[in-house]
Scaffold this motif. Structure first.
Motif, mmCIF file in Angstrom:
data_model
loop_
_atom_site.group_PDB
_atom_site.id
_atom_site.type_symbol
_atom_site.label_atom_id
_atom_site.label_comp_id
_atom_site.label_asym_id
_atom_site.label_seq_id
_atom_site.Cartn_x
_atom_site.Cartn_y
_atom_site.Cartn_z
ATOM 1 N N SER A 275 0.828 -1.201 0.000
ATOM 2 C CA SER A 275 0.000 0.000 0.000
ATOM 3 C C SER A 275 0.868 1.259 0.000
ATOM 4 O O SER A 275 0.591 2.218 -0.730
ATOM 5 C CB SER A 275 -0.916 -0.018 1.219
ATOM 6 O OG SER A 275 -1.700 1.152 1.284
ATOM 7 N N ALA A 276 1.926 1.253 0.802
ATOM 8 C CA ALA A 276 2.830 2.404 0.859
ATOM 9 C C ALA A 276 3.497 2.642 -0.492
ATOM 10 O O ALA A 276 3.640 3.793 -0.939
ATOM 11 C CB ALA A 276 3.881 2.191 1.943
ATOM 12 N N LEU A 277 3.911 1.578 -1.155
ATOM 13 C CA LEU A 277 4.549 1.724 -2.468
ATOM 14 C C LEU A 277 3.576 2.270 -3.501
ATOM 15 O O LEU A 277 3.941 3.120 -4.331
ATOM 16 C CB LEU A 277 5.110 0.374 -2.924
ATOM 17 C CG LEU A 277 6.316 -0.154 -2.136
ATOM 18 C CD1 LEU A 277 6.617 -1.588 -2.546
ATOM 19 C CD2 LEU A 277 7.538 0.735 -2.370
ATOM 20 N N GLU A 278 2.341 1.813 -3.459
ATOM 21 C CA GLU A 278 1.338 2.321 -4.393
ATOM 22 C C GLU A 278 1.091 3.807 -4.151
ATOM 23 O O GLU A 278 0.966 4.598 -5.095
ATOM 24 C CB GLU A 278 0.041 1.529 -4.252
ATOM 25 C CG GLU A 278 -1.058 1.943 -5.213
ATOM 26 C CD GLU A 278 -0.635 1.862 -6.670
ATOM 27 O OE1 GLU A 278 -1.076 2.737 -7.454
ATOM 28 O OE2 GLU A 278 0.140 0.953 -7.034
ATOM 29 N N ASN A 279 1.017 4.195 -2.890
ATOM 30 C CA ASN A 279 0.845 5.615 -2.578
ATOM 31 C C ASN A 279 2.049 6.418 -3.065
ATOM 32 O O ASN A 279 1.893 7.540 -3.583
ATOM 33 C CB ASN A 279 0.680 5.806 -1.070
ATOM 34 C CG ASN A 279 -0.601 5.200 -0.538
ATOM 35 O OD1 ASN A 279 -1.552 4.987 -1.283
ATOM 36 N ND2 ASN A 279 -0.627 4.899 0.750
ATOM 37 N N ALA A 280 3.246 5.873 -2.883
ATOM 38 C CA ALA A 280 4.461 6.568 -3.339
ATOM 39 C C ALA A 280 4.428 6.780 -4.845
ATOM 40 O O ALA A 280 4.811 7.854 -5.345
ATOM 41 C CB ALA A 280 5.699 5.780 -2.925
ATOM 42 N N ARG A 281 3.991 5.769 -5.596
ATOM 43 C CA ARG A 281 3.880 5.922 -7.055
ATOM 44 C C ARG A 281 2.908 7.041 -7.420
ATOM 45 O O ARG A 281 3.167 7.848 -8.328
ATOM 46 C CB ARG A 281 3.407 4.615 -7.684
ATOM 47 C CG ARG A 281 4.402 3.488 -7.645
ATOM 48 C CD ARG A 281 3.922 2.288 -8.452
ATOM 49 N NE ARG A 281 4.801 1.151 -8.255
ATOM 50 C CZ ARG A 281 4.597 0.200 -7.353
ATOM 51 N NH1 ARG A 281 3.513 0.240 -6.570
ATOM 52 N NH2 ARG A 281 5.456 -0.795 -7.236
ATOM 53 N N ARG A 282 1.776 7.089 -6.704
ATOM 54 C CA ARG A 282 0.772 8.112 -6.989
ATOM 55 C C ARG A 282 1.321 9.511 -6.705
ATOM 56 O O ARG A 282 1.169 10.429 -7.513
ATOM 57 C CB ARG A 282 -0.480 7.843 -6.151
ATOM 58 C CG ARG A 282 -1.629 8.782 -6.480
ATOM 59 C CD ARG A 282 -2.845 8.518 -5.614
ATOM 60 N NE ARG A 282 -3.163 7.096 -5.542
ATOM 61 C CZ ARG A 282 -3.299 6.421 -4.419
ATOM 62 N NH1 ARG A 282 -3.137 7.038 -3.259
ATOM 63 N NH2 ARG A 282 -3.607 5.151 -4.442
ATOM 64 N N PHE A 283 1.989 9.659 -5.571
ATOM 65 C CA PHE A 283 2.534 10.979 -5.239
ATOM 66 C C PHE A 283 3.679 11.357 -6.178
ATOM 67 O O PHE A 283 3.854 12.532 -6.506
ATOM 68 C CB PHE A 283 2.993 11.007 -3.783
ATOM 69 C CG PHE A 283 1.859 11.125 -2.807
ATOM 70 C CD1 PHE A 283 1.020 12.230 -2.824
ATOM 71 C CD2 PHE A 283 1.622 10.120 -1.874
ATOM 72 C CE1 PHE A 283 -0.035 12.342 -1.921
ATOM 73 C CE2 PHE A 283 0.568 10.225 -0.970
ATOM 74 C CZ PHE A 283 -0.257 11.340 -0.999
ATOM 75 N N ALA A 284 4.452 10.371 -6.619
ATOM 76 C CA ALA A 284 5.522 10.649 -7.582
ATOM 77 C C ALA A 284 4.944 11.168 -8.892
ATOM 78 O O ALA A 284 5.470 12.109 -9.498
ATOM 79 C CB ALA A 284 6.356 9.395 -7.824
ATOM 80 N N SER A 285 3.833 10.571 -9.332
ATOM 81 C CA SER A 285 3.205 11.010 -10.585
ATOM 82 C C SER A 285 2.641 12.420 -10.465
ATOM 83 O O SER A 285 2.509 13.135 -11.461
ATOM 84 C CB SER A 285 2.096 10.037 -10.990
ATOM 85 O OG SER A 285 0.996 10.111 -10.098
ATOM 86 N N GLN A 286 2.320 12.825 -9.214
ATOM 87 C CA GLN A 286 1.808 14.175 -8.962
ATOM 88 C C GLN A 286 2.932 15.159 -8.658
ATOM 89 O O GLN A 286 2.665 16.330 -8.388
ATOM 90 C CB GLN A 286 0.824 14.133 -7.783
ATOM 91 C CG GLN A 286 -0.393 13.268 -8.027
ATOM 92 C CD GLN A 286 -1.203 13.009 -6.760
ATOM 93 O OE1 GLN A 286 -0.871 13.494 -5.680
ATOM 94 N NE2 GLN A 286 -2.282 12.236 -6.881
#
Length: 324
Positions: A275-286
């Motif tokens: 879950s943390a990695l998925e959130n990190a990907r989302r914030f990286a894309s933003q």
């Protein structure tokens, strides 16, 4: 030492006319949602002799839940306001402490229940007197009340949840509006652990499952609202909730059977690291690199397997190269 973090609850003296239900509704700056919450309960109200309904406000600063209670409750719903902001854990405890019913439903002031909730949960406690709690399938909704998703059923039929302790310990499967608990269970086990500013509910439900059977109702009867001002929402961006997931896992570990604990803990760590990695990907894309770093750090606190390390490295490299 552990007990000092979990407030004890004095048993109520036996008396005639005790209600079956206590629906205790903690609020804090969420009055805009409270009307629908109250309406969802009042639509199933069996009457004051059977159900206590009370809103307990944690000294809200931006709205007036008392006005909503007076307007919607029309004298049927009790209202109390803390003299100062005590924090959500202490406010939850206060709700439970003032609950007079045999069964307590802690319903956040921004969540709701669907028709049939109290009938189904009540039938569960009648059917199986040994259970400590009963929960149902639930939906996630946004700040406008639109359903975003619904969790998959745990099992097709209503009844005891097999292997409940290990199943609930492996990942959070219950949201607070979906579960009802015997008051006597809290009297025995204490209430929420004050070391947890997030995911205190996960630890609590798992602690109950370590001592009592748990009932599951597969009908969709409750909804949890996600929005920026909820406790989870406020702690999401910088991964504070995942920091407390790490603490919760360590608190849950001693509750587990010795032979099952390593596997269950590893499963929980893996789930929340993902879950943390998925959130990190989302914030990286933003291009929100501060939030991305916070979630990458959370992933590594939870799991340092080669897969987690590789995924975290890839996310960081892409973000630094500007290709996220």
């Amino acid at each position: 030492m552990t007990a000092s973090y979990r407030k004890s609850l004095a048993p109520l003296a036996p008396r005639e006319g005790r209600p079956r239900w206590s629906v205790m509704i903690p609020t804090y700056n969420c009055a805009r949602y409270l009307e629908r919450t109250l309406e969802s309960v009042l639509a199933q109200d069996p009457g004051p002799q059977s159900m206590q309904i009370e809103v307990v406000d944690d000294a809200s600063t931006s709205d007036d839940p008392g006005e909503v209670v007076a307007r919607v409750g029309r004298g049927r719903v009790q209202f109390r306001r803390q003299g100062r902001n005590v924090g959500h854990i202490a406010n939850f405890h206060d709700c439970i402490e003032h609950a007079q019913g045999e069964i307590v439903h802690l319903l956040h002031g921004d969540d709701l229940v669907f028709p049939g909730f109290y009938e189904a949960m009540g039938r569960a406690f009648d059917t199986d007197p040994e259970i400590g709690a009963a929960f149902c399938r639930w939906s996630l909704m946004d700040e406008n009340g639109q359903v975003l998703s619904s969790v998959d059923p745990e099992q097709p039929e209503a009844g005891r949840l097999p292997n409940a302790l290990c199943k609930l310990a492996s990942e959070q499967r219950i949201v607070t509006p979906s579960i009802a608990v015997r008051r006597s269970v809290w009297e025995r086990l204490g209430t929420f652990d004050s070391r947890l500013k997030c995911c205190e509910d996960w630890e609590m439900w798992t602690r109950i499952a370590a001592h009592y059977p748990i009932w599951y109702e597969p009908r969709l009867l409750a909804a949890y609202r996600t929005h920026g001002n909820s406790n989870t929402g406020r702690n999401f961006r910088m991964a504070e909730e995942l920091y407390y997931n790490r603490i919760a896992i360590d608190l849950i570990r001693p509750l587990l059977p010795a032979d099952r604990a390593p596997g269950v803990v590893k499963s929980a760590e893996k789930a929340y690291a993902a879950s943390a990695l998925e959130n990190a990907r989302r914030f990286a894309s933003q291009r929100d690199l501060s939030a991305m770093r916070a979630h990458l750090a959370a992933a590594l606190r939870l799991s340092r397997t080669p897969k987690t390390l590789l995924s975290a490295g890839k996310i960081l490299m892409r973000a630094m190269s500007g290709s996220a």
